[in-house]
Motif scaffolding. Structure first.
Motif, mmCIF file in Angstrom:
data_model
loop_
_atom_site.group_PDB
_atom_site.id
_atom_site.type_symbol
_atom_site.label_atom_id
_atom_site.label_comp_id
_atom_site.label_asym_id
_atom_site.label_seq_id
_atom_site.Cartn_x
_atom_site.Cartn_y
_atom_site.Cartn_z
ATOM 1 N N LEU A 126 38.853 31.006 29.669
ATOM 2 C CA LEU A 126 39.562 31.925 28.781
ATOM 3 C C LEU A 126 38.590 32.610 27.827
ATOM 4 O O LEU A 126 38.692 33.812 27.575
ATOM 5 N N LEU B 91 36.754 35.291 29.702
ATOM 6 C CA LEU B 91 37.631 36.438 29.929
ATOM 7 C C LEU B 91 37.785 37.257 28.659
ATOM 8 O O LEU B 91 37.735 38.503 28.694
ATOM 9 N N LEU C 199 42.552 39.745 33.301
ATOM 10 C CA LEU C 199 42.530 38.636 34.260
ATOM 11 C C LEU C 199 42.507 39.161 35.692
ATOM 12 O O LEU C 199 41.693 38.721 36.520
ATOM 13 N N GLN C 200 43.370 40.109 35.986
ATOM 14 C CA GLN C 200 43.427 40.650 37.346
ATOM 15 C C GLN C 200 42.147 41.411 37.702
ATOM 16 O O GLN C 200 41.663 41.328 38.831
ATOM 17 N N LEU D 74 45.682 41.371 28.336
ATOM 18 C CA LEU D 74 44.963 40.191 28.816
ATOM 19 C C LEU D 74 45.234 39.945 30.297
ATOM 20 O O LEU D 74 44.327 39.579 31.057
ATOM 21 N N ARG D 75 46.466 40.189 30.722
ATOM 22 C CA ARG D 75 46.779 40.031 32.152
ATOM 23 C C ARG D 75 46.029 41.061 32.991
ATOM 24 O O ARG D 75 45.571 40.758 34.098
ATOM 25 N N LEU E 247 38.764 38.595 37.094
ATOM 26 C CA LEU E 247 38.783 37.354 37.872
ATOM 27 C C LEU E 247 39.294 37.571 39.294
ATOM 28 O O LEU E 247 38.753 36.998 40.237
#
Length: 272
Positions: A15, A18, A213-214, A209-210, A217
């Motif tokens: 986290l 990220l 992440l996509q 944040l999503r 990561l």
């Protein structure tokens, strides 16, 4: 217990990584790095891109990087002076780092956070005019003001109605200062009106944040992420996908080409 602790530590570390990539990672070739290193050999034009996260490009399409790939081999150097979350007041505080780059051209893309933070339009206009005045007084740079992109893809919704006076102030500031206005909002809106289902503005930190992440990561493209969120040109209702970034890169490329052509013509005339 040891396995659980290990998993928790891995989660916290992941986290943290990220969060760094999405919010804290410096842009490519920021002012401090450029000033330390100096222009690359063969550079004839230094352009500073001044702004917020839409320029910084840790959460948004890297249109400055696209310009670097297009024009860098021909002697252009691009300095990315975008910082996530910044407003016109923050840009005023950072004027020295831009001036110190001795730019030949400066693009200014700002206004999204002023509008979202409820900064009065009168103060926004004053700040923007001070930024331009200082650049004109302290540099010989050509300057282009870019309108702020849409806030979400509901172009007739409340978020974009609130943004409208800020973009009007940007265009008015460019006219008064005799500098270039680049219609970022207008170009992106054309594509939205042609393709979007116009979902209501729904930006949140969690959504950003999503997206991070996509993208970082899962290695999904910004265009695919936008489509997955029901959007055409924006990933999370604020930040640009690659299609939108390409539009901005096109606008700036056209402006730089025209500006440099005029400069070369003037130099030839002066030499006669």
């Amino acid at each position: 217990m040891t396995v659980a602790i290990t998993l928790i530590l891995l989660f916290i570390g992941g986290l943290g990584a990220l969060m760094y990539l999405a919010f804290r990672r410096p842009p490519a070739n920021p002012p401090k790095k450029f000033r330390t290193r100096g222009p690359r050999p063969g550079t004839h034009t230094v352009t500073v891109a001044f702004g917020d996260s839409l320029t910084h490009a840790s959460l948004s399409a890297d249109w400055v990087g696209a310009l670097r790939e297009r024009l860098g081999p021909g002697g252009h150097e691009f300095v990315n002076a975008g910082i996530n979350g910044h407003t016109t007041a923050d840009l005023l505080d950072r004027m020295e780092e831009v001036v110190a780059c001795r730019p030949d051209a400066v693009t200014i893309l700002i206004g999204t956070n002023d509008a979202r933070n409820g900064i009065p339009v009168t103060r926004f206009r004053t700040n923007l005019e001070q930024i331009v005045n200082q650049l004109q007084a302290r540099t010989t740079a050509h300057i282009a003001l870019l309108s702020a992109p849409p806030l979400g893809e509901d172009l007739d919704g409340p978020a974009n109605r609130e943004l409208a006076p800020y973009n009007a102030a940007i265009e008015q500031a460019a006219t008064r200062a005799g500098i270039t206005y680049l219609p970022t909002y207008e170009r992106i809106s054309e594509h939205i009106r042609s393709n979007s289902t116009a979902p209501h503005f729904a930006f949140s930190f969690g959504l950003a944040l999503r997206v991070a992440l996509q993208h970082y990561l899962l290695r999904r493209s910004l265009d695919d992420i936008a489509t997955g969120n029901g959007l055409t040109m924006l990933t999370d209702h604020i930040h640009l996908n690659d299609r939108a970034g390409t539009l901005i890169a096109d606008l700036v490329t056209e402006w730089l080409s025209r500006t440099l052509h005029v400069d070369r013509r003037h130099r030839r005339a002066a030499a006669v």
